[in-house]
Enzyme design. Structure first.
Site, PDB file in Angstrom:
ATOM      1  N   LYS A 275      32.161  23.959  40.036  1.00 30.66           N
ATOM      2  CA  LYS A 275      32.718  25.277  39.723  1.00 30.66           C
ATOM      3  C   LYS A 275      34.245  25.207  39.654  1.00 30.66           C
ATOM      4  O   LYS A 275      34.869  25.814  38.768  1.00 30.66           O
ATOM      5  CB  LYS A 275      32.287  26.302  40.779  1.00 30.66           C
TER       6      LYS A 275
ATOM      7  N   LYS B  77      42.422  33.209  43.658  1.00 27.35           N
ATOM      8  CA  LYS B  77      41.622  32.763  44.810  1.00 27.35           C
ATOM      9  C   LYS B  77      40.992  31.415  44.489  1.00 27.35           C
ATOM     10  O   LYS B  77      41.026  30.476  45.287  1.00 27.35           O
ATOM     11  CB  LYS B  77      40.531  33.801  45.113  1.00 27.35           C
TER      12      LYS B  77
END
Lengths: 298, 298
Positions: free
Chosen positions: A172, A240
């Site tokens: 990811k 983030k």
């Protein structure tokens, strides 16, 4: 035979994913920190739980989809966390995007109690979550992924086993490096095209089909020309993820020059209060440096 | 009725393009600085010329495909250049990638003699040139592009009019910004994946279909994993184009941070004698900085 399924974390992503599990006919139990987010799911047939531990005591398959590493730790390992309620043999599937290292630590702690874990972060945004077309990158034991497949197929289209615990999170993060640096390519190219007084729509049309092409160019390029900054994925969330990437890169000792550059450019946009805009608003950082604006009068 | 067609510059690209014009049945005349490159075309039915001026005196449509701005100036404006031989009403079509500003200057000088010009740089590499599937970005008068279409269609698939003189060159440079910075995204992502001990083929498979996807990832990613550095486009030629981009950006007053970074990284590869490798060897510059190698034992 389908096992009882729990879902923890009913944000924009998690709510849509839980809904798809319910539609697919699974026996679903839900929990969210802010209880109101569960109301419509409960009206539609889901059962509510009083805590992650309570939910875990009633389900064998427990999905988690929350914001960041500390949130995952809280709902899995906290005082009323999953680990306090789950029976041995249960399977926790974390669909949040968090630290790969923390993922391995959590998997180790769960294993001591006989609880299985998969990391299964997703890409495809809120649209993919609603339509059940997410890409899901799975790390952990292949047998547990097989066990999870009926449920994952209710939420995603492309489901790939990529390695052991934490590998889903790592892939990811690779995905996010590609997204932001390809986005930088699109931004810099459009800025140059604007400075050169080109017709930007024609320019995209002329180059998108060849070696210059990318999803970001075809999907976000036209959105940039319309100065439509509605988020597929916000700058704040992107930051983030970039923080997770740079933290992992630091642990691995690998320099990431371009990704760091994008992180710093996004910082300037957050400082200007633009954190809620889509990640393609990256071009605004370059526009600010260049003193020109894409899509303005040619 | 087809006009007589000339082709100047029979390098890897030009030779293949001239061959496609010949195959399409056009009456073709060719010239190359090194005469031997024309031999097989002449055996196949093309006529030879003794200079660009000689060629221009016998053709109404004159293609140019040479290396860089000075070469284009020499064959068009030089002592035995096209401008010395071409009749008023002829059309010069420059398929080289050169300075957009120089292109406008050349077009102005030709116009004084009643000679038309189009800039029509291509993308798609030697493979596209051989197969006649190039993308062609055309700048200049739309009527002249219409006139050129039968010939362009023998060489390319996607032919787009993008604006006035020099606009084709500008769009080609936009194309190259996208190619190299998207290539940087692929390089940095694979380096991070390698450091994280991922299965790189599975990683590409898991992310290529979504927002992270690009032509560079799908086509050059697997080639990088095989450490196959054969060029679709060499670093040396890429640097020539990046120099044109940075020169144009300087004239336009626009900062190009990521493109400059790639230019400097390629410099390090040229310094190591790797200028003949494909542009996807960019990753070697990052590997050198990181002290790891993609595709090595995991």
């Amino acid at each position: 035979m389908a096992e009882r399924v729990g879902f923890i974390g009913l944000g924009i992503m998690g709510h849509a994913m839980a809904q798809n599990l319910l539609k697919a006919g699974f026996d679903l139990c839900v929990w969210n920190r802010t209880p109101g987010r569960a109301d419509d799911l409960i009206r539609a047939g889901a059962r509510g739980a009083s805590s992650p531990a309570d939910l875990a005591s009633r389900c064998q398959i427990i999905f988690v989809c929350v914001s960041d590493t500390p949130d995952v730790k809280a709902v899995i390992l906290g005082e009323t966390g999953i680990i306090q309620g789950a029976e041995a043999g249960s399977l926790v599937i974390d669909m949040s995007t968090i630290s790969p290292l923390a993922t391995r630590e959590i998997a180790d702690l769960l294993r001591e109690k006989g609880i299985y874990m998969l990391d299964a972060p997703v890409s495809g945004g809120s649209e993919g979550a609603l339509q059940g077309t997410l890409s899901i990158m799975v790390g952990g034991e292949p047998e547990q992924m097989e066990r999870a497949m009926p449920y994952l197929l209710a939420m995603g289209k492309s489901i790939t086993h990529v390695g052991g615990h934490g590998a889903g999170q790592m892939v990811k993060l690779v995905n996010q490096i590609l997204v932001v640096v390809t986005g930088l390519a699109v931004s810099e190219a459009l800025l140059f095209a604007q400075a050169g007084n080109l017709d930007l729509a024609k320019t995209i049309e002329a180059v998108a089909g060849g070696a210059a092409g990318s999803w970001m160019l075809s999907h976000r390029g036209p959105q940039i020309l319309n100065r439509d900054w509605r988020p597929g994925f916000t700058i704040d969330l992107q930051q983030k993820d970039l923080r997770l990437i740079l933290e992992a890169a630091d642990q691995l000792g690998v320099p990431l020059i371009a990704t760091s550059l994008v992180f710093n450019l996004y910082r300037t946009l957050q400082a200007r209060g633009l954190g809620n805009e889509g990640n393609h608003a990256l071009i605004k950082a370059l526009e600010h440096l260049a003193g020109i604006e894409v899509g303005s009068q040619r």
